[in-house]
Scaffold this motif. Structure first.
Motif, PDB file in Angstrom:
ATOM      1  N   ILE A  19       0.819  -1.219   0.000  1.00 41.04           N
ATOM      2  CA  ILE A  19       0.000   0.000   0.000  1.00 41.04           C
ATOM      3  C   ILE A  19       0.854   1.271   0.000  1.00 41.04           C
ATOM      4  CG2 ILE A  19      -0.286   0.367   2.502  1.00 41.04           C
ATOM      5  CD1 ILE A  19      -3.177   0.514   0.030  1.00 41.04           C
ATOM      6  N   CYS A  20       2.057   1.214   0.510  1.00 38.78           N
ATOM      7  CA  CYS A  20       2.822   2.447   0.747  1.00 38.78           C
ATOM      8  C   CYS A  20       3.225   3.122  -0.558  1.00 38.78           C
ATOM      9  CB  CYS A  20       4.074   2.150   1.567  1.00 38.78           C
ATOM     10  SG  CYS A  20       5.052   3.640   1.885  1.00 38.78           S
ATOM     11  N   THR A  21       2.690   4.309  -0.800  1.00 38.84           N
ATOM     12  CA  THR A  21       2.994   5.020  -2.045  1.00 38.84           C
ATOM     13  C   THR A  21       4.443   5.492  -2.086  1.00 38.84           C
ATOM     14  OG1 THR A  21       0.877   5.700  -2.975  1.00 38.84           O
ATOM     15  CG2 THR A  21       2.575   7.353  -2.985  1.00 38.84           C
ATOM     16  N   GLU A  22       5.032   5.790  -0.960  1.00 38.91           N
ATOM     17  CA  GLU A  22       6.430   6.221  -0.925  1.00 38.91           C
ATOM     18  C   GLU A  22       7.377   5.006  -1.017  1.00 38.91           C
ATOM     19  OE1 GLU A  22       4.017   7.814   0.645  1.00 38.91           O
ATOM     20  OE2 GLU A  22       4.397   9.710  -0.378  1.00 38.91           O
ATOM     21  N   ASP A  23       6.801   3.777  -0.903  1.00 33.61           N
ATOM     22  CA  ASP A  23       7.585   2.531  -0.970  1.00 33.61           C
ATOM     23  C   ASP A  23       8.677   2.502   0.091  1.00 33.61           C
ATOM     24  OD1 ASP A  23       8.700   0.530  -3.858  1.00 33.61           O
ATOM     25  OD2 ASP A  23       7.600   0.019  -2.021  1.00 33.61           O
TER      26      ASP A  23
ATOM     27  N   GLY B  39       3.055   5.265  -7.173  1.00 34.09           N
ATOM     28  CA  GLY B  39       2.950   4.589  -5.876  1.00 34.09           C
ATOM     29  C   GLY B  39       1.885   3.511  -5.957  1.00 34.09           C
ATOM     30  N   ASN B  40       0.891   3.640  -5.092  1.00 30.50           N
ATOM     31  CA  ASN B  40      -0.255   2.742  -5.105  1.00 30.50           C
ATOM     32  C   ASN B  40      -1.492   3.624  -5.158  1.00 30.50           C
ATOM     33  OD1 ASN B  40      -2.486   1.138  -4.364  1.00 30.50           O
ATOM     34  ND2 ASN B  40      -1.144  -0.324  -3.333  1.00 30.50           N
ATOM     35  N   TYR B  43      -3.653   4.656  -2.288  1.00 30.39           N
ATOM     36  CA  TYR B  43      -3.145   5.527  -1.232  1.00 30.39           C
ATOM     37  C   TYR B  43      -2.183   6.544  -1.807  1.00 30.39           C
ATOM     38  CZ  TYR B  43      -4.360   5.248   3.650  1.00 30.39           C
ATOM     39  OH  TYR B  43      -4.988   5.433   4.850  1.00 30.39           O
ATOM     40  N   ARG B 155       3.320   1.495  -9.324  1.00 30.76           N
ATOM     41  CA  ARG B 155       4.793   1.477  -9.310  1.00 30.76           C
ATOM     42  C   ARG B 155       5.389   1.833 -10.667  1.00 30.76           C
ATOM     43  NH1 ARG B 155       4.792   1.915  -3.993  1.00 30.76           N
ATOM     44  NH2 ARG B 155       3.515   0.283  -3.084  1.00 30.76           N
ATOM     45  N   HIS B 481      14.475   2.014  -6.641  1.00 32.14           N
ATOM     46  CA  HIS B 481      13.696   2.979  -5.850  1.00 32.14           C
ATOM     47  C   HIS B 481      14.364   4.349  -5.918  1.00 32.14           C
ATOM     48  CE1 HIS B 481      11.374   4.528  -2.370  1.00 32.14           C
ATOM     49  NE2 HIS B 481      12.509   5.081  -1.987  1.00 32.14           N
ATOM     50  N   ARG B 485      13.595   8.309  -7.458  1.00 32.37           N
ATOM     51  CA  ARG B 485      13.838   9.583  -6.749  1.00 32.37           C
ATOM     52  C   ARG B 485      14.774  10.476  -7.566  1.00 32.37           C
ATOM     53  NH1 ARG B 485       9.946   8.759  -4.351  1.00 32.37           N
ATOM     54  NH2 ARG B 485       9.695   7.610  -2.404  1.00 32.37           N
TER      55      ARG B 485
END
Lengths: 90, 545
Positions: A19-23, B39-40, B43, B155, B481, B485
């Protein structure tokens, strides 16, 4: 740093990881207790806490830099607290 | 790295409120829709854990003349907006339809059974926002999008648009976990990529993700749009907000209290005690109050809810949770901070990257096949939801009029991105994304911040260009990841450069664009400052709103 996972309660369902959008849990292994790889990227929106099926298994610690500043009371005429200082005589 | 081709009619970049609404509408009209979300989508975006307020015009409540309603909004919540009135008319011709759709889909828009208007208002005047329980809105909307037939790909960070002639024919996405890029072939692309955070130093400069939106809205859409040749406007005009210090969250209108100075005196003349129906509108009238009072030695300023009833306290907590502020509510409870006893310090939040993608009332940008909605085109939840819907509607109509493009025409763009990714992932040492981002925030805050004179702007721009050069030749990403960024930082650098260029060109002081070398506000520049890329140049002009 947030989030904090209780390994005794976590059932390794990966819902928080997904769920975490910031991963923040990037790189965690499926069906193992997640790793909080990027705690400084947590934005305290509680996605992981909401998604977790086990109450208490995950919670967000708020870092000191984000602590809310507040006044002891609404009696503005009385200064807040005593700084406990004493002046030296000349 | 793997290269995957994905085809669709409508690609929605960004799965926030705008992007998901666009997906729902376009899919309903029969388009084959994909949402690419970094993201997802359940959320993500400003609405990720809820909102509690929605601007809407209801003729039975507000009267038949929408103009008065729009005027009231311009005095209050939309006070800083620099946009054409036609856009606002288009929003409010449709907003209530969106409210009813949301209610039908399962977001409680009138939990008490009636439309409850509250907050964001001067006492005695028109109320413009309904209170609604938005905590689970993203869950509801994502479900609705899937039900309509849209496909959500999480993602995936979209990084470049693909152009053929005057049309946008797709986009390139980078997976934020797996080593792959996705070449999207799409007849229409909708940018719902949100605001621009992380451009300036934030409320707590050492921690970049303490931000009311979450930390991953980095102006990607406007950066991509600009690079593809679309028009942006008013990039030099930053925004600010107001809220609790140091826990950055929105929902200033959810607080049931009075903004007071260090002596307890109310800052504004509008309320003298906690008032749940109105809040304290001084915060929208003047977000700079905490900073100004600080400079005058009359701070700190406090959101003082003491004196509110237990019912008001429960009401406020309920609405904070729906506004998405459960993290703040939990923190206050854990620390023993009780708004009924403790005035809470409020701060003017630091500058946030401004600028919008130019979009008309049909959400069309200056490029065919490219649409923009939400914070990339105009901020606020009601605008995001409404123009999200409108953009999906427009895009679905458009796809019936064109053939799909040939993405192989954009092979050079695709190969460039792959080469960039290889370089970023291939370096053994160098600045990582965080180091580069901090360096950028320094230059933006110090040189394109609260005081902008020509010499400072030129010095800042020259330093930014040096940073950009270093980023292009030395920045490194140890994993996928951090690659995402790094790409965010590259977008921020592009937006930052534009801020300097457009700030130099707007030779006046207006709003938060403070040019002491041109201290007057020039009525002739009460225009949209539009900018477009041509070759290596930023070509600018002025256009009536």
């Amino acid at each position: 740093m947030p989030p904090i996972i209780d390994p005794k309660l976590c059932i390794a369902c990966d819902r928080c990881v997904n769920i975490c959008t910031e991963d923040v849990f990037y790189g965690s292994t499926k069906n193992e207790i997640p790793e909080v790889t990027y705690p400084r990227e947590c934005v305290h929106f509680n996605g992981c806490v909401d998604a977790c099926p086990v109450p208490g298994a995950i919670w967000l610690r708020v870092p000191m830099s984000s602590m809310v500043v507040y006044r002891e009371s609404s009696d503005y005429a009385t200064p807040q607290g005593d700084p406990h200082t004493r002046s030296l005589a000349d | 790295m793997e290269e995957q081709l994905v085809e669709c009619d409508v690609l929605c970049i960004g799965g926030g409120i705008a992007g998901i609404m666009a997906a729902i509408r376009a899919a309903e009209k029969g388009a084959n829709v994909i949402v690419a979300e970094k993201g997802n989508a359940r959320y993500s975006g400003c609405g990720r854990s809820g909102n509690d307020h929605f601007e809407t015009y209801i003729p039975e409540v507000h009267g038949s003349d929408k103009e008065d309603f729009i005027d009231e909004l311009l005095y209050t919540a939309k006070g800083e907006i620099l946009i054409g009135r036609d856009i606002l008319r288009a929003q409010f011709a449709k907003a209530q339809d969106v409210v009813e759709l949301w209610d039908e889909w399962g977001i409680p828009m009138r939990p008490s059974g009636q439309w409850e208007f509250a907050g964001h208002a001067f006492p005695g005047r028109t109320l413009t926002h309904i209170k609604y329980e938005g905590r689970l809105q993203k869950t509801v909307l994502v479900r609705q999008a899937r039900k309509a037939g849209a496909k959500i790909m999480n993602r995936i960070m979209a990084m470049e648009l693909l152009r053929s002639g005057d049309r946008v024919i797709g986009a390139l996405g980078v997976h934020t976990r797996e080593d792959k890029i996705i070449v999207f072939k799409a007849k229409a692309v909708i940018l719902g990529t949100g605001k621009c955070s992380r451009l300036y130093q934030g409320l707590t400069p050492g921690t970049m993700f303490n931000d009311g939106h979450g930390g991953v809205q980095t102006g990607d859409g406007r950066a991509m749009a600009y690079r593809a040749g679309a028009e942006l406007m008013n990039v030099e005009m930053p925004q600010r907000h107001i809220g609790p210090k140091y826990f950055a969250k929105f929902g200033q209108a959810t607080w049931v209290g009075v903004l007071r100075d260090a002596e307890g005196k109310a800052v504004g003349p509008f309320v003298s005690e906690p008032d749940r129906r109105h809040g304290d509108i001084i915060m929208e009238v003047n977000k700079l109050s905490p900073e100004q009072y600080g400079a005058l030695g009359k701070g700190p300023l406090y959101m003082d809810c003491t004196g509110m009833s237990d019912e008001d306290a429960a009401y406020m907590k309920h609405w904070h949770i729906h506004e998405g502020n459960i993290g703040l509510v939990d923190h206050m409870e854990a620390e023993g901070v009780d708004p009924q006893k403790h005035p809470i310090e409020f701060s003017t939040y630091p500058l946030r990257g401004g600028g919008l993608i130019v979009a008309n009332e049909k959400a069309e940008t200056s490029l065919r096949g490219l649409y923009a909605a939400g914070d990339e085109a105009m901020g606020d939840i009601s605008a995001a939801a409404t123009f999200g819907w409108i953009s999906g509607d427009s895009a679905a109509d458009f796809v019936g009029t064109v053939e799909e493009g040939n993405v192989e025409e954009c092979r050079a763009t695709i190969d460039d991105l792959k080469a960039t990714i290889d370089q970023l992932r291939g370096r053994d040492y160098g600045p990582d994304w965080e180091e580069a981002n901090l360096a950028l925030q320094q230059v933006m805050t110090d040189y394109a911040g609260k005081v902008r004179n020509e010499a400072v702007l030129l010095q800042g721009l020259s330093h930014l260009k040096r940073l950009k050069e270093k980023v292009n030749t030395e920045m490194m990403a140890p994993n996928q990841h951090e690659l995402g960024r790094c790409l965010e930082v590259k977008n921020l650098l592009d937006v930052g450069e534009l801020v300097f260029q457009t700030a130099l060109d707007r030779k006046e002081t207006r709003g938060l664009h403070n040019r002491p070398d041109y201290p007057f506000t020039n009525p002739l520049l009460n225009r949209a400052h539009v900018v477009r890329k041509e070759g290596d140049e930023a070509v600018m002009g002025w256009r009536k709103y």
